[in-house]
Design an enzyme around this catalytic site. Structure first.
Site, PDB file in Angstrom:
ATOM      1  N   GLU A 158       6.432   1.088 -12.752  1.00  0.00           N
ATOM      2  CA  GLU A 158       6.900   2.352 -13.635  1.00  0.00           C
ATOM      3  C   GLU A 158       5.585   2.846 -14.028  1.00  0.00           C
ATOM      4  O   GLU A 158       5.551   4.301 -14.334  1.00  0.00           O
ATOM      5  CB  GLU A 158       7.806   1.817 -14.615  1.00  0.00           C
ATOM      6  N   GLY A 159       4.513   2.193 -14.382  1.00  0.00           N
ATOM      7  CA  GLY A 159       3.121   2.737 -14.838  1.00  0.00           C
ATOM      8  C   GLY A 159       2.633   3.683 -13.815  1.00  0.00           C
ATOM      9  O   GLY A 159       2.389   4.996 -14.248  1.00  0.00           O
TER      10      GLY A 159
ATOM     11  N   TYR B 270       3.320  -2.313 -13.804  1.00  0.00           N
ATOM     12  CA  TYR B 270       2.774  -1.681 -12.614  1.00  0.00           C
ATOM     13  C   TYR B 270       3.628  -0.507 -11.892  1.00  0.00           C
ATOM     14  O   TYR B 270       3.107   0.715 -11.911  1.00  0.00           O
ATOM     15  CB  TYR B 270       2.222  -2.660 -11.529  1.00  0.00           C
TER      16      TYR B 270
ATOM     17  N   GLY C 276       9.522 -16.426   4.369  1.00  0.00           N
ATOM     18  CA  GLY C 276       8.650 -16.068   5.222  1.00  0.00           C
ATOM     19  C   GLY C 276       8.867 -14.861   6.157  1.00  0.00           C
ATOM     20  O   GLY C 276       8.163 -14.423   6.821  1.00  0.00           O
TER      21      GLY C 276
ATOM     22  N   GLN D  77      11.161  -5.850   2.324  1.00  0.00           N
ATOM     23  CA  GLN D  77      10.481  -5.055   3.317  1.00  0.00           C
ATOM     24  C   GLN D  77       9.568  -3.965   2.785  1.00  0.00           C
ATOM     25  O   GLN D  77      10.062  -3.297   1.850  1.00  0.00           O
ATOM     26  CB  GLN D  77      11.548  -4.568   4.316  1.00  0.00           C
TER      27      GLN D  77
ATOM     28  N   ASN E 277      -0.168  -1.859   1.433  1.00  0.00           N
ATOM     29  CA  ASN E 277      -0.797  -3.199   1.446  1.00  0.00           C
ATOM     30  C   ASN E 277      -2.137  -2.840   2.460  1.00  0.00           C
ATOM     31  O   ASN E 277      -1.964  -2.447   3.596  1.00  0.00           O
ATOM     32  CB  ASN E 277      -0.088  -4.119   2.228  1.00  0.00           C
TER      33      ASN E 277
ATOM     34  N   SER F 208      -5.594 -12.317   0.941  1.00  0.00           N
ATOM     35  CA  SER F 208      -6.615 -13.196   0.439  1.00  0.00           C
ATOM     36  C   SER F 208      -6.097 -14.628   0.116  1.00  0.00           C
ATOM     37  O   SER F 208      -7.014 -15.691   0.363  1.00  0.00           O
ATOM     38  CB  SER F 208      -7.302 -12.549  -0.617  1.00  0.00           C
TER      39      SER F 208
END
Length: 312
Positions: free
Chosen positions: A146-147, A144, A206, A275, A173, A188
């Site tokens: 590098e694509g 993902y 977390g 981060q 995000n 989700s």
């Protein structure tokens, strides 16, 4: 020739984009192979006179007549893009080649939905567009990351070589109604677990942080980018710079759902960034855009959507 092509148009972002384009009176051609997209997301548009749906995989050439192209086709969550990593890379790279070829033939303006993942596990915080990133080229997320990086390369090579009108946005995000319930993304995941009364899974400590942009804000920015002057190509960061740890997000979702879920800690996945926060100075300056939906308000809308969907 008029019309707007949206690849990945039955997906989470694509379906919201189709809604906005239709509301603006655009003639929309939605293309999707339904690997992660869903007809449920665009079912309310199927009878609209200005909306057309085509099942097609962008790794194959497409011959249509349009004047604008939004290239959103690609699985975007780790669970989905790691399921068939070779196909994920092909979707980003062959898809970009095919959509750029189409844009070149019909002289269309084309926008590439790139990603904050091009920055990898960043050494600079927040991330400006000038940062080249720190990406593992052979890791499990590379198909993902590098694509998408290669797709940006192709867009700018077509721009320099063929003087095409390109736009590149790097999406951070984003969350909201129509997210896939099993896409493995933190918003989700937490919502579905909280609504089911299950413990919320926290990877690592977390304390890793993310910035969450509500889908309506993101789509507004994409439209502004497409409508911006031809000499503004981007790339431009699109996201909400308000930063939250995974623990803070979990606490908000438990509070809004009114549940009694506890937290369950598991090891951090490979190459998971610590981060992620966008520097949106360029979007503010060039697009006059800032996100307006607060996280609590967006979560309430998203949780309400998942309640309805899970009740069906």
């Amino acid at each position: 020739m008029t019309g707007v092509l949206v690849t990945g148009g039955a997906g989470f972002l694509g379906s919201h984009l189709c809604d906005r384009l239709i509301a603006r009176g655009e003639d929309v051609l939605c293309v999707d192979n339904f690997f992660t997209g869903s007809k449920r997301n665009i079912s309310h548009l199927l009878d609209h006179p200005y909306f057309e749906l085509m099942r097609h995989d962008v790794t194959f050439p497409l011959y249509v007549e349009v004047n604008r192209i939004f290239n959103l086709a690609c699985p975007a969550s780790p669970i989905h893009y790691q399921f068939d990593p070779v196909q994920t890379t092909k979707t980003s790279v062959h898809g970009a080649i095919n959509m750029l070829g189409l844009a070149k033939r019909v002289k269309a303006r084309i926008l590439q939905a790139s990603t904050s993942e091009v920055y990898g596990d960043p050494e600079i915080h927040p991330q400006p567009e000038s940062y080249w990133g720190k990406v593992n080229p052979i890791g499990i997320r590379s198909c993902y990351d590098e694509g998408k990086r290669c797709a940006e390369t192709l867009f700018f090579d077509y721009f320099r070589q063929h003087r095409m009108e390109i736009k590149v946005v790097r999406i951070f995000n984003t969350y909201g109604p129509r997210m896939h319930p099993n896409d493995g993304r933190v918003v989700s995941n937490f919502i579905c677990q909280a609504l089911a009364g299950e413990d919320l899974t926290i990877y690592g400590s977390g304390l890793q942080s993310r910035s969450f942009c509500y889908v309506d804000d993101l789509i507004e920015a994409m439209l502004r980018m497409m409508d911006s002057p031809p000499d503004f190509t981007g790339p431009v960061n699109l996201g909400n710079p308000a930063e939250f740890t995974m623990l803070e997000l979990a606490e908000k979702i438990i509070a809004i759902t009114g549940g009694s879920s506890k937290l369950c800690f598991k090891p951090l996945p490979e190459d998971d960034p610590r981060q992620r926060q966008p520097d949106i100075s360029l979007a503010k300056k060039s697009l006059g855009w800032v996100p307006t939906v607060a996280l609590d308000d967006g979560l309430k809308e998203t949780i309400a959507y998942f309640r309805r969907m899970l009740a069906q």
